[in-house]
Design a protein around this motif. Structure first.
Motif, PDB file in Angstrom:
ATOM      1  N   CYS A 164       0.827  -1.202   0.000  1.00 48.79           N
ATOM      2  CA  CYS A 164       0.000   0.000   0.000  1.00 48.79           C
ATOM      3  C   CYS A 164       0.864   1.255   0.000  1.00 48.79           C
ATOM      4  N   LEU A 165       0.286   2.329  -0.462  1.00 49.55           N
ATOM      5  CA  LEU A 165       0.938   3.641  -0.501  1.00 49.55           C
ATOM      6  C   LEU A 165       0.005   4.613   0.202  1.00 49.55           C
ATOM      7  N   GLN A 166       0.564   5.472   1.080  1.00 46.03           N
ATOM      8  CA  GLN A 166      -0.272   6.380   1.869  1.00 46.03           C
ATOM      9  C   GLN A 166       0.231   7.818   1.778  1.00 46.03           C
ATOM     10  N   TRP A 303     -10.192  -6.137   7.714  1.00 46.09           N
ATOM     11  CA  TRP A 303     -10.670  -4.780   7.987  1.00 46.09           C
ATOM     12  C   TRP A 303      -9.576  -3.940   8.629  1.00 46.09           C
ATOM     13  N   ARG A 304      -8.831  -4.517   9.559  1.00 48.43           N
ATOM     14  CA  ARG A 304      -7.766  -3.774  10.235  1.00 48.43           C
ATOM     15  C   ARG A 304      -6.726  -3.290   9.230  1.00 48.43           C
ATOM     16  N   LEU A 305      -6.339  -4.149   8.297  1.00 43.42           N
ATOM     17  CA  LEU A 305      -5.352  -3.763   7.286  1.00 43.42           C
ATOM     18  C   LEU A 305      -5.907  -2.684   6.371  1.00 43.42           C
ATOM     19  N   LEU A 306      -7.171  -2.814   6.016  1.00 43.24           N
ATOM     20  CA  LEU A 306      -7.783  -1.833   5.112  1.00 43.24           C
ATOM     21  C   LEU A 306      -7.856  -0.455   5.778  1.00 43.24           C
ATOM     22  N   PHE A 307      -8.314  -0.410   7.045  1.00 41.14           N
ATOM     23  CA  PHE A 307      -8.407   0.869   7.740  1.00 41.14           C
ATOM     24  C   PHE A 307      -7.021   1.452   8.024  1.00 41.14           C
ATOM     25  N   ALA A 308      -6.070   0.597   8.359  1.00 38.39           N
ATOM     26  CA  ALA A 308      -4.707   1.076   8.607  1.00 38.39           C
ATOM     27  C   ALA A 308      -4.099   1.701   7.366  1.00 38.39           C
ATOM     28  N   SER A 309      -4.526   1.235   6.199  1.00 39.86           N
ATOM     29  CA  SER A 309      -3.993   1.751   4.941  1.00 39.86           C
ATOM     30  C   SER A 309      -4.509   3.148   4.631  1.00 39.86           C
TER      31      SER A 309
END
Length: 317
Positions: A164-166, A303-309
């Motif tokens: 992921c890129l943020q 969900w945790r990974l998605l929100f953390a991203s």
């Protein structure tokens, strides 16, 4: 504790004045403001883009752009258990994928280098610490959920399959003073870990305005499907809302979490991974690598990974 209950707690947390979560975010070159931040972009409940007719993985000819993407971005082959049902992607799709991802990652490197120089100034100590906390927290979460042996969890060079890129865009009422943060747009792009020309664009928006007699508050989390077979993927994909929380001038709080459904989760998994796992046999499930099994079988971990991203690292505090 159910996922919806957990996220409901998260939404309440944001209402309770935890605006300091964003105060030390990474500053962007431009501070983005929406003309009316309390009105989100048009949301859609449409299904993910329909699969187009494309070459099958079975007939892969290792086209130049596809091979370049695999080598450059370390994409994994689609697991044999469902590879026959996943399209390999056209040459044009992989070219768009390569150019878009390369441009995004190069720009992020340049911004990080500029921030490293900026953060040498003690005035930006909090900003620097926050950025480091985000980077460390994201790495720690991925290792906790996706790494297996202890040596892997301790290896600082471990490369996570969750790619992921943020980036962030912040807004202050008066940037030259110590005024609290007014708006924060947190963005992320999660790429399929497999040889699938798909990505998911994430957005977590936040705004709070505290006055002596009232508080205006708004926050939401949303996503869009980026299918690189579509030449207009950045504009044609509708925005899907996961959840939101809003209160205006003392009115009743409005919490929505309809997007946090099993249907949404299945759609996201199918788009990103090529399957939601529902059609896999027990034998196929038991033969999967640990990290693939987590992404397919552990709903809360996904969900945790998605929100953390999108810069929401800790759903419990």
């Amino acid at each position: 504790l159910s996922t919806k209950t957990y996220i409901h707690s998260l939404l309440l947390l944001f209402r309770r004045g935890r605006s300091n979560f964003y105060i030390n975010c990474i500053p962007s070159h431009t501070v983005g403001r929406r003309s009316d931040p309390f009105i989100p972009h048009t949301m859609s409940t449409e299904e993910p883009p329909a699969k187009r007719s494309r070459p099958s993985v079975e007939s892969d000819t290792s086209s130049s752009w596809r091979s370049k993407c695999i080598e450059t971005f370390n994409l994994k082959p689609v697991p044999e258990a469902w590879s026959a049902a996943v399209a390999a992607g056209s040459e044009a799709a992989w070219e768009r994928y390569y150019k878009y991802r390369s441009e995004k990652e190069e720009k992020k490197k340049e911004e990080d280098a500029e921030q490293d120089e900026l953060f040498e100034d003690d005035d930006y100590e909090l900003d620097r610490d926050y950025r480091d906390d985000i980077l460390y927290g994201m790495k720690k979460l991925q290792k906790e959920l996706l790494a297996t042996p202890e040596k892997e969890k301790e290896d600082i060079r471990w490369n996570s399959p969750w790619q992921c890129l943020q980036w962030w865009e912040l807004g202050y009422e008066d940037p030259s003073s110590n005024d609290p943060l007014e708006t924060a747009d947190n963005f992320g792009v999660v790429w399929s870990p497999f040889c699938i020309p798909h990505a998911i664009h994430l957005n977590h928006y936040y705004r709070v305005r505290v006055k002596w007699s009232y508080t205006d508050f708004s926050t939401w989390w949303s996503y869009r499907f980026f299918d690189f077979e579509d030449a207009d993927f950045q504009t044609s994909s509708p925005k899907h809302q996961l959840c939101s929380n809003k209160i205006e001038s003392g009115t009743k709080q409005e919490i929505e979490a309809d997007g946090l459904s099993l249907l949404s989760l299945k759609q996201i998994r199918r788009f990103l991974l090529g399957t939601d796992g529902s059609n896999l046999s027990s034998a196929h499930r038991s033969s999967l690598d640990h990290w693939i099994s987590v992404l397919l079988n552990d709903n809360f971990a996904f969900w945790r990974l998605l929100f953390a991203s999108m810069a929401t690292l800790d759903l419990s505090s």
